[in-house]
Design a protein around this motif. Structure first.
Motif, PDB file in Angstrom:
ATOM      1  N   THR A   7       0.855  -1.184   0.000  1.00  0.00           N
ATOM      2  CA  THR A   7       0.000   0.000   0.000  1.00  0.00           C
ATOM      3  C   THR A   7       0.891   1.233   0.000  1.00  0.00           C
ATOM      4  O   THR A   7       1.641   1.457   0.944  1.00  0.00           O
ATOM      5  N   VAL A   8       0.820   1.971  -1.078  1.00  0.00           N
ATOM      6  CA  VAL A   8       1.597   3.202  -1.218  1.00  0.00           C
ATOM      7  C   VAL A   8       0.618   4.260  -1.722  1.00  0.00           C
ATOM      8  O   VAL A   8      -0.173   3.971  -2.624  1.00  0.00           O
ATOM      9  N   LEU A  40      10.834 -32.991  12.769  1.00  0.00           N
ATOM     10  CA  LEU A  40      10.817 -31.540  12.698  1.00  0.00           C
ATOM     11  C   LEU A  40      10.392 -31.096  11.301  1.00  0.00           C
ATOM     12  O   LEU A  40      10.855 -31.652  10.297  1.00  0.00           O
ATOM     13  N   VAL A  41       9.524 -30.097  11.258  1.00  0.00           N
ATOM     14  CA  VAL A  41       9.156 -29.501   9.975  1.00  0.00           C
ATOM     15  C   VAL A  41      10.274 -28.531   9.599  1.00  0.00           C
ATOM     16  O   VAL A  41      10.614 -27.664  10.401  1.00  0.00           O
ATOM     17  N   PRO A  42      10.897 -28.679   8.436  1.00  0.00           N
ATOM     18  CA  PRO A  42      12.044 -27.825   8.141  1.00  0.00           C
ATOM     19  C   PRO A  42      11.672 -26.351   8.046  1.00  0.00           C
ATOM     20  O   PRO A  42      10.557 -25.995   7.672  1.00  0.00           O
ATOM     21  N   ARG A  43      12.641 -25.509   8.384  1.00  0.00           N
ATOM     22  CA  ARG A  43      12.421 -24.069   8.375  1.00  0.00           C
ATOM     23  C   ARG A  43      12.172 -23.578   6.956  1.00  0.00           C
ATOM     24  O   ARG A  43      12.836 -23.999   6.015  1.00  0.00           O
ATOM     25  N   ASP A  44      11.207 -22.700   6.811  1.00  0.00           N
ATOM     26  CA  ASP A  44      10.920 -22.088   5.520  1.00  0.00           C
ATOM     27  C   ASP A  44      10.373 -20.694   5.805  1.00  0.00           C
ATOM     28  O   ASP A  44       9.193 -20.520   6.082  1.00  0.00           O
ATOM     29  N   ILE A  45      11.247 -19.705   5.769  1.00  0.00           N
ATOM     30  CA  ILE A  45      10.813 -18.347   6.114  1.00  0.00           C
ATOM     31  C   ILE A  45      11.339 -17.347   5.081  1.00  0.00           C
ATOM     32  O   ILE A  45      12.222 -17.662   4.286  1.00  0.00           O
ATOM     33  N   ILE A  46      10.766 -16.158   5.121  1.00  0.00           N
ATOM     34  CA  ILE A  46      11.325 -15.037   4.361  1.00  0.00           C
ATOM     35  C   ILE A  46      12.444 -14.461   5.228  1.00  0.00           C
ATOM     36  O   ILE A  46      12.246 -14.235   6.420  1.00  0.00           O
ATOM     37  N   THR A  47      13.611 -14.292   4.655  1.00  0.00           N
ATOM     38  CA  THR A  47      14.733 -13.833   5.476  1.00  0.00           C
ATOM     39  C   THR A  47      15.051 -12.356   5.267  1.00  0.00           C
ATOM     40  O   THR A  47      15.628 -11.727   6.144  1.00  0.00           O
ATOM     41  N   GLU A  48      14.704 -11.828   4.107  1.00  0.00           N
ATOM     42  CA  GLU A  48      15.079 -10.435   3.875  1.00  0.00           C
ATOM     43  C   GLU A  48      14.030  -9.699   3.067  1.00  0.00           C
ATOM     44  O   GLU A  48      13.398 -10.264   2.176  1.00  0.00           O
ATOM     45  N   PHE A  49      13.863  -8.441   3.407  1.00  0.00           N
ATOM     46  CA  PHE A  49      12.938  -7.569   2.685  1.00  0.00           C
ATOM     47  C   PHE A  49      13.675  -6.272   2.364  1.00  0.00           C
ATOM     48  O   PHE A  49      14.344  -5.706   3.214  1.00  0.00           O
ATOM     49  N   VAL A  50      13.573  -5.831   1.126  1.00  0.00           N
ATOM     50  CA  VAL A  50      14.256  -4.597   0.716  1.00  0.00           C
ATOM     51  C   VAL A  50      13.262  -3.713  -0.023  1.00  0.00           C
ATOM     52  O   VAL A  50      12.448  -4.202  -0.810  1.00  0.00           O
ATOM     53  N   CYS A  51      13.320  -2.407   0.230  1.00  0.00           N
ATOM     54  CA  CYS A  51      12.516  -1.455  -0.529  1.00  0.00           C
ATOM     55  C   CYS A  51      13.448  -0.440  -1.175  1.00  0.00           C
ATOM     56  O   CYS A  51      14.307   0.139  -0.504  1.00  0.00           O
ATOM     57  N   ARG A  52      13.279  -0.257  -2.472  1.00  0.00           N
ATOM     58  CA  ARG A  52      14.087   0.719  -3.206  1.00  0.00           C
ATOM     59  C   ARG A  52      13.180   1.788  -3.800  1.00  0.00           C
ATOM     60  O   ARG A  52      12.108   1.481  -4.303  1.00  0.00           O
ATOM     61  N   TYR A  53      13.660   3.038  -3.696  1.00  0.00           N
ATOM     62  CA  TYR A  53      12.934   4.178  -4.235  1.00  0.00           C
ATOM     63  C   TYR A  53      13.746   4.698  -5.408  1.00  0.00           C
ATOM     64  O   TYR A  53      14.833   5.225  -5.213  1.00  0.00           O
ATOM     65  N   ASN A  54      13.252   4.515  -6.610  1.00  0.00           N
ATOM     66  CA  ASN A  54      13.986   4.861  -7.829  1.00  0.00           C
ATOM     67  C   ASN A  54      15.395   4.264  -7.817  1.00  0.00           C
ATOM     68  O   ASN A  54      16.377   4.934  -8.135  1.00  0.00           O
ATOM     69  N   GLU A  81      10.564  12.382  -5.013  1.00  0.00           N
ATOM     70  CA  GLU A  81      10.369  12.594  -6.452  1.00  0.00           C
ATOM     71  C   GLU A  81       9.421  11.530  -6.987  1.00  0.00           C
ATOM     72  O   GLU A  81       9.271  10.464  -6.389  1.00  0.00           O
ATOM     73  N   SER A  82       8.802  11.823  -8.120  1.00  0.00           N
ATOM     74  CA  SER A  82       7.926  10.836  -8.750  1.00  0.00           C
ATOM     75  C   SER A  82       8.764   9.665  -9.212  1.00  0.00           C
ATOM     76  O   SER A  82       9.925   9.823  -9.596  1.00  0.00           O
ATOM     77  N   GLY A  83       8.172   8.506  -9.175  1.00  0.00           N
ATOM     78  CA  GLY A  83       8.941   7.353  -9.630  1.00  0.00           C
ATOM     79  C   GLY A  83       8.372   6.054  -9.129  1.00  0.00           C
ATOM     80  O   GLY A  83       7.185   5.942  -8.829  1.00  0.00           O
ATOM     81  N   ALA A 101       5.416  -0.234  -7.184  1.00  0.00           N
ATOM     82  CA  ALA A 101       4.335   0.727  -6.986  1.00  0.00           C
ATOM     83  C   ALA A 101       4.803   2.076  -7.503  1.00  0.00           C
ATOM     84  O   ALA A 101       5.944   2.487  -7.261  1.00  0.00           O
ATOM     85  N   GLU A 102       3.910   2.739  -8.206  1.00  0.00           N
ATOM     86  CA  GLU A 102       4.231   4.060  -8.756  1.00  0.00           C
ATOM     87  C   GLU A 102       3.763   5.131  -7.777  1.00  0.00           C
ATOM     88  O   GLU A 102       2.713   4.984  -7.150  1.00  0.00           O
TER      89      GLU A 102
END
Lengths: 106, 156
Positions: A7-8, A40-54, A81-83, A101-102
């Motif tokens: 949501t932006v 054991l149920v093996p691990r399965d996760i999201i390890t990294e999140f990155v957000c880039r602006y232009n 700035e727009s982008g 997302a624009e």
């Protein structure tokens, strides 16, 4: 298929602080749970999140098992700035999700 | 007088409980505490960790430990010379103490992070912020969890 949502605000004033909310559909299996037969149920996760602006990295997060399923990450940034805002999630077992997302800055 | 059915139920329950406790590490509390301290030491290093500036917003009573909304805000102007570099989030009683590490910068405008975590048991939640001048600030909140996340790990 990796499903994600962001949501932006569609437009913002220059210099305004905007809030960005992101959500990724993921079980975030901790690797601590056991099946009924005791394995054991093996691990399965999201390890990294990155957000880039232009293309410039504005926010990065390292996630661990203690994140809830379908991790929600909300943060803020200054509308300069727009982008395009580009979001990337990476994780175990080759998990990769992208979303764009624009934003129009007036 | 115990009926045959009741006896079976009790016997099965006792065996199941015995197996559960057999899996439990008697020193689990001490180990979790040591893991948390090690995790914090890894982040902070030799620098002093001070209380203040950080505000950790967690509901004090959590019905469901599987999704706990957490918001961290840090009192900072977020300018190029004075901003929050990193926000770390830890829990005390989870099998591993880390939750999330967020890297921000002056472009964030406000030092705010909102997310959802899993919390295994009643205990502390700790947020640590690293500022651009190299100082560390923290906030600790004690929460009560009624329905635990990762129950099968035998945390209670």
């Amino acid at each position: 298929m990796a499903r994600v949502a962001v949501t932006v605000p569609a437009s913002a004033k220059r210099g305004e602080i905007i809030e960005i909310k992101t959500l990724a559909q993921h079980t975030m299996e901790t690797g601590f749970r056991r099946t009924q037969t005791g394995e054991l149920v093996p691990r399965d996760i999201i390890t990294e999140f990155v957000c880039r602006y232009n293309g410039v990295e504005i926010f990065r997060a390292e996630l661990r098992q203690a994140m809830a399923a379908n991790p929600l990450i909300a943060f803020t940034t200054v509308a300069t700035e727009s982008g395009t805002l580009e979001f990337t999630w990476t994780g175990d077992n080759g998990y990769l999700a992208n979303q764009k997302a624009e934003i129009k800055v007036v | 007088m115990t009926s045959r059915r009741q006896f079976l139920a009790i016997a099965c329950g006792t065996v199941a409980a015995g197996q559960l406790y057999a899996q439990l590490d008697p020193n689990i509390q001490a180990k979790r505490k040591a893991a948390l301290e090690a995790a914090i030491a890894k982040v902070v290093g030799d620098a002093p960790l001070r209380e203040g500036k950080v505000k950790l917003d967690v509901p004090p009573l959590i019905d469901n430990g599987n999704t706990v909304p957490i918001t961290v805000t840090v009192d900072s102007p977020m300018s190029a010379s004075n901003h929050v570099k990193t926000i770390h989030l830890f829990t005390e009683k989870n099998p591993q103490p880390y939750v999330i590490t967020a890297h921000l910068g002056p472009r964030a405008g406000r030092a705010m992070l909102s997310t959802r975590a899993r919390i295994a048991d009643t205990g502390r939640v700790i947020a640590i912020a690293e500022l651009s001048d190299g100082t560390f600030w923290s906030d600790t909140v004690s929460v009560v969890v009624t329905l635990s996340a990762c129950l099968e790990d035998g945390l209670i």
